[in-house]
Write a protein that holds these residues in place. Structure first.
Motif, short mmCIF file in Angstrom:
data_model
loop_
_atom_site.label_atom_id
_atom_site.label_comp_id
_atom_site.label_asym_id
_atom_site.label_seq_id
_atom_site.Cartn_x
_atom_site.Cartn_y
_atom_site.Cartn_z
N VAL A 145 -40.98 -5.71 11.16
CA VAL A 145 -41.50 -4.23 11.85
C VAL A 145 -39.99 -3.92 12.19
O VAL A 145 -39.12 -4.95 12.14
N GLY A 146 -39.91 -2.46 12.19
CA GLY A 146 -38.47 -1.62 12.59
C GLY A 146 -37.74 -1.76 11.22
O GLY A 146 -37.89 -2.16 9.63
N SER A 147 -36.80 -0.39 11.22
CA SER A 147 -36.40 -0.42 9.93
C SER A 147 -34.81 0.36 10.57
O SER A 147 -34.68 0.71 12.09
N ILE A 148 -34.37 1.01 9.93
CA ILE A 148 -33.06 1.54 10.06
C ILE A 148 -33.10 2.99 11.19
O ILE A 148 -33.00 3.36 11.14
N GLU A 149 -34.76 3.53 9.98
CA GLU A 149 -34.97 4.79 10.87
C GLU A 149 -35.46 4.92 12.38
O GLU A 149 -35.41 5.69 13.70
N SER A 150 -36.08 3.49 12.87
CA SER A 150 -36.51 3.86 13.66
C SER A 150 -35.48 3.52 15.16
O SER A 150 -35.91 3.70 15.61
N HIS A 151 -34.21 2.85 14.67
CA HIS A 151 -33.31 2.31 15.00
C HIS A 151 -32.14 3.52 15.24
O HIS A 151 -30.84 3.08 16.50
N ARG A 152 -32.35 4.39 14.24
CA ARG A 152 -30.96 5.50 14.88
C ARG A 152 -30.77 5.72 15.46
O ARG A 152 -29.77 6.08 15.76
N SER A 153 -31.19 6.70 16.20
CA SER A 153 -31.06 6.96 18.01
C SER A 153 -30.00 5.83 18.87
O SER A 153 -29.18 5.52 19.14
N LEU A 154 -30.67 4.35 18.93
CA LEU A 154 -29.45 3.33 19.43
C LEU A 154 -28.23 3.19 18.93
O LEU A 154 -27.43 3.10 18.88
N THR A 155 -28.29 2.90 17.50
CA THR A 155 -27.39 2.42 16.50
C THR A 155 -26.15 3.45 16.47
O THR A 155 -24.61 3.34 16.44
N THR A 156 -26.27 4.79 16.52
CA THR A 156 -25.81 5.96 16.67
C THR A 156 -24.77 6.36 17.82
O THR A 156 -23.86 6.16 18.28
N ARG A 157 -25.98 5.91 19.22
CA ARG A 157 -24.62 6.04 20.38
C ARG A 157 -24.08 4.51 20.22
O ARG A 157 -23.24 4.84 20.70
N LEU A 158 -24.10 3.70 19.94
CA LEU A 158 -23.66 2.57 19.80
C LEU A 158 -21.88 2.79 18.53
O LEU A 158 -20.80 2.96 18.72
N ALA A 159 -22.09 3.79 17.74
CA ALA A 159 -21.37 4.51 17.33
C ALA A 159 -20.82 5.53 17.80
O ALA A 159 -18.85 5.44 17.71
N ARG A 160 -20.99 6.11 18.17
CA ARG A 160 -20.21 7.12 19.35
C ARG A 160 -19.62 6.68 20.33
O ARG A 160 -18.16 7.16 20.54
N ASP A 161 -20.36 5.38 21.12
CA ASP A 161 -19.99 5.36 22.37
C ASP A 161 -18.95 4.10 21.59
O ASP A 161 -17.92 3.99 23.15
N THR A 162 -18.78 3.18 21.06
CA THR A 162 -17.45 2.55 21.46
C THR A 162 -16.31 2.97 19.87
O THR A 162 -15.23 1.78 20.22
N GLY A 163 -17.24 3.96 19.29
CA GLY A 163 -15.16 4.65 19.15
C GLY A 163 -15.30 3.78 17.30
O GLY A 163 -14.58 3.31 16.49
#
Length: 305
Positions: free
Chosen positions: A85-103
């Motif tokens: 299970v799991g998907s791009i959509e289910s993990h979007r909060s986590l991955t978006t934070r990584l993009a923001r906080d890593t640059g």
């Protein structure tokens, strides 16, 4: 919408019945997938992200960035969910934070799921995605960090081992959230807040299919650790996967791999997904981002030198 900061006991009380119902052995995996995807929007991602659908290695993927994102490196993210299970959509909060906080841009791969696509389908997809990320963007291996949670954390480790063994490619870093590195190991407890022994065993059987359980691609804990890049492991002491993470850190250190290890107390399995709901989860998410950012920046400094 701004993050909220629920006290951990309240957050745990709210989440417990949700996870018990959703990640349930009695539910078909297809229904579990739908429920997780439906719950994704409740885990609020940061505002201002730029999401673009792409394809990597023949699979759908999503590139997440912000206006100030640098293109001097990237993160390939492999989501968790027991390989079923799991998907791009289910993990979007986590991955978006990584993009923001890593640059740095984060590429999230929609790899094939079991039981329809058992091992090594997910690992083959991850390998193809990493190689295409190199060819399509011009990134060198050391400009790409790999990160993942739970099964995606185990897949991240297996991918790095395969890239080194088959291609001589060493990624910039590994950022692993409670990685499931030995699906063949039976948990010594019935459940934690998020996952249960029956559910994890059902996922392990679905993912293995007809493969050899001794294959290190399936159980990367028993694979070759030599030559791996700097690795960061996060886990809460309450998790069913905590013993595996302890063994992984010991194996990495035995192979003289630079390791950072965070053991939280009071969180839950992949609490980083709920970083918008409680400050301690946001804090460990930022720690992971800091590790990945520093690893990729080090590559940039080497280039300038």
């Amino acid at each position: 919408m701004a993050d909220i900061n629920l006290p951990l006991p309240i957050a745990r009380t709210i989440l417990n019945p949700i996870f018990r119902f959703t990640l349930n052995k009695r539910l078909p995996f297809r229904l579990q997938r739908r429920l997780l995807t439906m719950g994704g929007p409740a885990q609020l991602p940061p505002a201002g992200s730029i999401r673009r659908p792409v394809r990597l290695g023949g699979r759908p993927a999503e590139r997440i960035s912000f206006a100030d994102t640098t293109d001097h490196g990237a993160i390939l993210y492999l989501h968790g969910g027991g390989y079923a299970v799991g998907s791009i959509e289910s993990h979007r909060s986590l991955t978006t934070r990584l993009a923001r906080d890593t640059g740095y841009p984060v590429y999230v791969l929609d790899y094939r799921l079991a039981p329809e696509h058992p091992f090594p389908a997910a690992l083959d997809d991850a390998e193809a995605a990493f190689l295409e990320l190199m060819t399509s963007t011009g990134y060198r291996p050391e400009q790409i960090a790999i990160s993942g949670d739970s099964a995606g954390g185990g897949l991240s480790l297996a991918l790095a081992q395969r890239l080194i063994a088959r291609h001589g490619h060493t990624p910039a870093a590994l950022g692993l959230i409670a990685p499931w590195v030995d699906p063949s190991r039976i948990p010594d407890r019935e459940r934690d807040l998020v996952i249960s022994k029956p559910w994890s065993q059902a996922c392990a059987v679905a993912y293995l299919g007809d493969a050899d359980p001794a294959d290190s691609g399936y159980t990367p804990l028993h694979g070759d650790m030599r030559g791996l890049p700097p690795t960061y492991v996060q886990v809460d002491v309450s998790e069913l996967l905590y013993p595996q993470c302890i063994d992984l850190v010991a194996a990495l250190r035995s192979a003289e791999i630079p390791v950072s290890f965070t053991e939280s107390k009071g969180l839950w399995h992949v609490a980083q997904l709920q970083a918008s709901l409680t400050a301690p989860a946001a804090a460990v998410s930022r720690e992971l981002a800091e590790f990945l950012r520093e690893a990729l920046q080090l590559t940039e400094l080497h280039e300038l030198g």
